[in-house]
Design an enzyme around this catalytic site. Structure first.
Site, PDB file in Angstrom:
ATOM      1  N   GLU A 136       0.826  -1.199   0.000  1.00  0.00           N
ATOM      2  CA  GLU A 136       0.000   0.000   0.000  1.00  0.00           C
ATOM      3  C   GLU A 136       0.867   1.257   0.000  1.00  0.00           C
ATOM      4  O   GLU A 136       1.952   1.286   0.566  1.00  0.00           O
ATOM      5  CB  GLU A 136      -0.930  -0.009   1.221  1.00  0.00           C
ATOM      6  CG  GLU A 136      -1.965  -1.112   1.091  1.00  0.00           C
ATOM      7  CD  GLU A 136      -2.963  -1.172   2.242  1.00  0.00           C
ATOM      8  OE1 GLU A 136      -4.136  -1.422   1.971  1.00  0.00           O
ATOM      9  OE2 GLU A 136      -2.566  -0.982   3.398  1.00  0.00           O
ATOM     10  N   CYS A 171       3.524   8.374   1.513  1.00  0.00           N
ATOM     11  CA  CYS A 171       4.035   7.358   2.430  1.00  0.00           C
ATOM     12  C   CYS A 171       4.250   6.077   1.620  1.00  0.00           C
ATOM     13  O   CYS A 171       3.309   5.497   1.092  1.00  0.00           O
ATOM     14  CB  CYS A 171       3.018   7.162   3.549  1.00  0.00           C
ATOM     15  SG  CYS A 171       3.520   5.937   4.761  1.00  0.00           S
ATOM     16  N   CYS A 189       5.940  -7.256   6.907  1.00  0.00           N
ATOM     17  CA  CYS A 189       7.054  -6.799   7.745  1.00  0.00           C
ATOM     18  C   CYS A 189       7.406  -7.918   8.710  1.00  0.00           C
ATOM     19  O   CYS A 189       6.529  -8.606   9.217  1.00  0.00           O
ATOM     20  CB  CYS A 189       6.629  -5.550   8.526  1.00  0.00           C
ATOM     21  SG  CYS A 189       7.973  -4.772   9.446  1.00  0.00           S
ATOM     22  N   CYS A 207       5.813  -5.763  15.555  1.00  0.00           N
ATOM     23  CA  CYS A 207       5.536  -4.831  16.648  1.00  0.00           C
ATOM     24  C   CYS A 207       4.089  -5.074  17.096  1.00  0.00           C
ATOM     25  O   CYS A 207       3.192  -5.223  16.264  1.00  0.00           O
ATOM     26  CB  CYS A 207       5.726  -3.382  16.189  1.00  0.00           C
ATOM     27  SG  CYS A 207       7.421  -3.054  15.669  1.00  0.00           S
ATOM     28  N   CYS A 254       1.075  -2.961  15.709  1.00  0.00           N
ATOM     29  CA  CYS A 254       1.051  -2.613  14.279  1.00  0.00           C
ATOM     30  C   CYS A 254       0.390  -3.714  13.451  1.00  0.00           C
ATOM     31  O   CYS A 254       0.741  -4.886  13.552  1.00  0.00           O
ATOM     32  CB  CYS A 254       2.475  -2.369  13.789  1.00  0.00           C
ATOM     33  SG  CYS A 254       2.552  -1.938  12.040  1.00  0.00           S
ATOM     34  N   CYS A 256      -1.214   5.387  10.238  1.00  0.00           N
ATOM     35  CA  CYS A 256      -0.016   4.673  10.691  1.00  0.00           C
ATOM     36  C   CYS A 256      -0.383   3.341  11.309  1.00  0.00           C
ATOM     37  O   CYS A 256      -1.252   3.262  12.171  1.00  0.00           O
ATOM     38  CB  CYS A 256       0.696   5.445  11.798  1.00  0.00           C
ATOM     39  SG  CYS A 256       1.240   7.053  11.325  1.00  0.00           S
TER      40      CYS A 256
HETATM   41  N1  SAH Z   1       9.409  -0.254  10.135  1.00  0.00           N
HETATM   42  C1  SAH Z   1       9.581   1.174  10.126  1.00  0.00           C
HETATM   43  C2  SAH Z   1       8.709   1.867   9.128  1.00  0.00           C
HETATM   44  C3  SAH Z   1       7.218   1.811   9.425  1.00  0.00           C
HETATM   45  S1  SAH Z   1       6.738   3.427   9.896  1.00  0.00           S
HETATM   46  C4  SAH Z   1       9.376   1.713  11.521  1.00  0.00           C
HETATM   47  O1  SAH Z   1       8.969   0.955  12.384  1.00  0.00           O
HETATM   48  O2  SAH Z   1       9.681   2.864  11.766  1.00  0.00           O
HETATM   49  C5  SAH Z   1       5.185   3.204  10.579  1.00  0.00           C
HETATM   50  C6  SAH Z   1       5.046   4.011  11.874  1.00  0.00           C
HETATM   51  O3  SAH Z   1       3.723   3.842  12.384  1.00  0.00           O
HETATM   52  C7  SAH Z   1       6.001   3.516  12.933  1.00  0.00           C
HETATM   53  O4  SAH Z   1       6.427   4.561  13.727  1.00  0.00           O
HETATM   54  C8  SAH Z   1       5.084   2.610  13.706  1.00  0.00           C
HETATM   55  O5  SAH Z   1       5.585   2.346  14.975  1.00  0.00           O
HETATM   56  C9  SAH Z   1       3.803   3.397  13.711  1.00  0.00           C
HETATM   57  N2  SAH Z   1       2.639   2.576  14.000  1.00  0.00           N
HETATM   58  C10 SAH Z   1       2.499   1.254  13.792  1.00  0.00           C
HETATM   59  N3  SAH Z   1       1.281   0.837  14.176  1.00  0.00           N
HETATM   60  C11 SAH Z   1       0.627   1.914  14.627  1.00  0.00           C
HETATM   61  C12 SAH Z   1      -0.693   2.118  15.139  1.00  0.00           C
HETATM   62  N4  SAH Z   1      -1.565   1.109  15.212  1.00  0.00           N
HETATM   63  N5  SAH Z   1      -1.053   3.361  15.481  1.00  0.00           N
HETATM   64  C13 SAH Z   1      -0.178   4.387  15.354  1.00  0.00           C
HETATM   65  N6  SAH Z   1       1.076   4.254  14.883  1.00  0.00           N
HETATM   66  C14 SAH Z   1       1.481   3.026  14.523  1.00  0.00           C
END
Ligand code: SAH
Length: 388
Positions: free
Chosen positions: A110, A123, A130, A134, A137, A359
């Site tokens: 996406e 973005c 991935c 996390c 996420c 995000c």
């Molecule tokens: N793998 C990289 C790039 C992904 S950036 C990284 O982790 O930085 C995506 C961003 O959105 C990251 O900061 C991640 O921690 C954040 N993110 C992931 N899930 C989220 C959620 N459910 N709500 C808000 N932010 C989230």
């Protein structure tokens, strides 16, 4: 532990079908020059092509009017200038747009466009899925992972420029003025392809988006951070989210490999940092998990001395997520402590939540449907077991 390695990542299919025409998008300048030289053409042809492809967004050799007709025909026999396929485009009520891209091997990623008053940010994804898992996420729940090729990363930018009719807009008015490598995937686990793609995007004779307007976000792949700064010079964002190893181990399992002290050390050493070029620490606000005033105070102690800003991200829920977003009061309180310590701490307004474009919400629709279908199968099996 397999979640912490990236050895289980599928490599992309080879882009070159030895028999068929060769795709030019995603080749470096050097590779393009070689491809053109192989046809017996002089080097300046590569430069002409580069300008047509990346400066004007042309996909058809026939319109390249400064190239003789016979040569245009020959080029079309040997090469293509393509775009990734779009499986689905969606628009949010707030103007955010999201494209679900179908790659040639049918995997999906996406790309999201976020228009704002003073900028338009694209973005971009770096991997299908991935490996980092996390806990908060959505993308991390997608099992299948593969690296994107440079052509598939640049392709996202080109496709968005097409869709937003942004090839001929004057510099100050561009709909895509900024790029964030914050889509699906961990860009520093796919550094070579990401670097190649960003060099194309930054090239002044093409798409020409300056490194100052590009931000790469990492969950903290410490050994690659220095190279990222040195070779690309782009802004760095670090997904921190917790101030103790105990909590970060749980939220961002990569922390077990590269704990906070190492991560902060690599941030201090990031090339080119100064007050005009700061690291962005991303911090997702999880209710009663990481949002106390004590957490905020520990955060500012942790990053003391690093030119930084802190981006507070209200948690975006997704189907089945285990967390809740912090209350508005908790976010305000946290933000004030950080601000009083001298750091900018903008709260990121969630954008495109209604189309799961915010995000942490990205996940291929096919995977979503796939897991919905699997859930339905499980339910049916359970019903059968119960009645049988
Ligand atoms: N793998 C990289 C790039 C992904 S950036 C990284 O982790 O930085 C995506 C961003 O959105 C990251 O900061 C991640 O921690 C954040 N993110 C992931 N899930 C989220 C959620 N459910 N709500 C808000 N932010 C989230």
């Amino acid at each position: 532990m397999s979640v912490l390695s990236h050895t289980n990542v599928f490599e992309p299919p080879t882009p070159l079908d030895a028999q068929g025409p060769r795709e030019l998008v995603g080749l470096s300048r050097h590779e393009l020059a070689e491809a053109v030289a192989a046809l017996g053409e002089p080097a300046f042809r590569a430069r002409q092509l580069w300008r047509w492809i990346y400066g004007r967004g042309v996909t058809d050799f026939a319109v390249m009017t400064d190239i003789a007709k016979a040569l245009r025909v020959r080029l079309a026999e040997h090469f293509t200038i393509g775009r990734p396929g779009v499986a689905r485009g969606q628009a949010s009520a707030d103007g955010t747009r999201k494209w679900l891209i179908r790659l040639t091997d049918r995997h999906e990623v996406e790309t999201v466009h976020i228009p704002e008053e003073d900028r338009g940010t694209l973005c971009v994804s770096s991997q299908v899925g991935c490996t980092l898992t996390c806990r908060f996420c959505h993308t991390g729940t997608q099992r299948l992972v593969r690296n994107l090729q440079a052509s598939e990363i640049v392709g996202q930018v080109m496709l968005a420029r097409d869709a937003l009719e942004d090839w001929h807009t004057p510099d100050g008015d561009r709909r895509i003025s900024n790029i964030v490598m914050m889509g699906m995937g961990e860009p520093l686990y796919n550094f070579d392809h990401v670097a190649k793609a960003l060099k194309i995007v930054m090239d002044g004779e093409g798409i020409s988006i300056s490194r100052r307007r590009i931000t790469l976000s990492t969950a903290g792949v410490v050994p690659m951070m220095h190279r990222c700064g040195e070779e690309l010079g782009v802004n760095l964002a670090v997904s921190l989210h917790a101030v103790t190893d105990a909590l970060r181990d749980e939220l961002v399992p990569l922390n077990r490999k590269y704990p906070i002290a190492e991560l902060i050390g690599a941030c201090r050493d990031y090339p080119g940092l100064n007050n005009a070029r700061r690291i962005t620490f991303e911090y997702v606000m999880l209710r009663d998990v990481n949002d106390s005033p004590a957490d905020a105070r520990a955060l500012v102690r942790l990053i003391r001395g690093i030119p930084a800003k802190i981006n507070l991200i209200p948690f975006n829920p997704w189907p089945g997520s285990a967390y809740e977003c912090s209350t508005a009061e908790a976010i305000d309180r946290f933000s004030k402590i950080v601000l009083d310590a001298g750091y900018a701490s903008p709260v990121r307004t969630p954008r495109g939540r209604d189309i799961l474009a915010a995000c942490g919400q990205l996940k291929s629709a096919s995977q979503r449907q796939g897991s919905a279908a699997a859930a339905a199968r499980r339910q049916a099996a359970a019903r059968q077991a119960a009645t049988g």
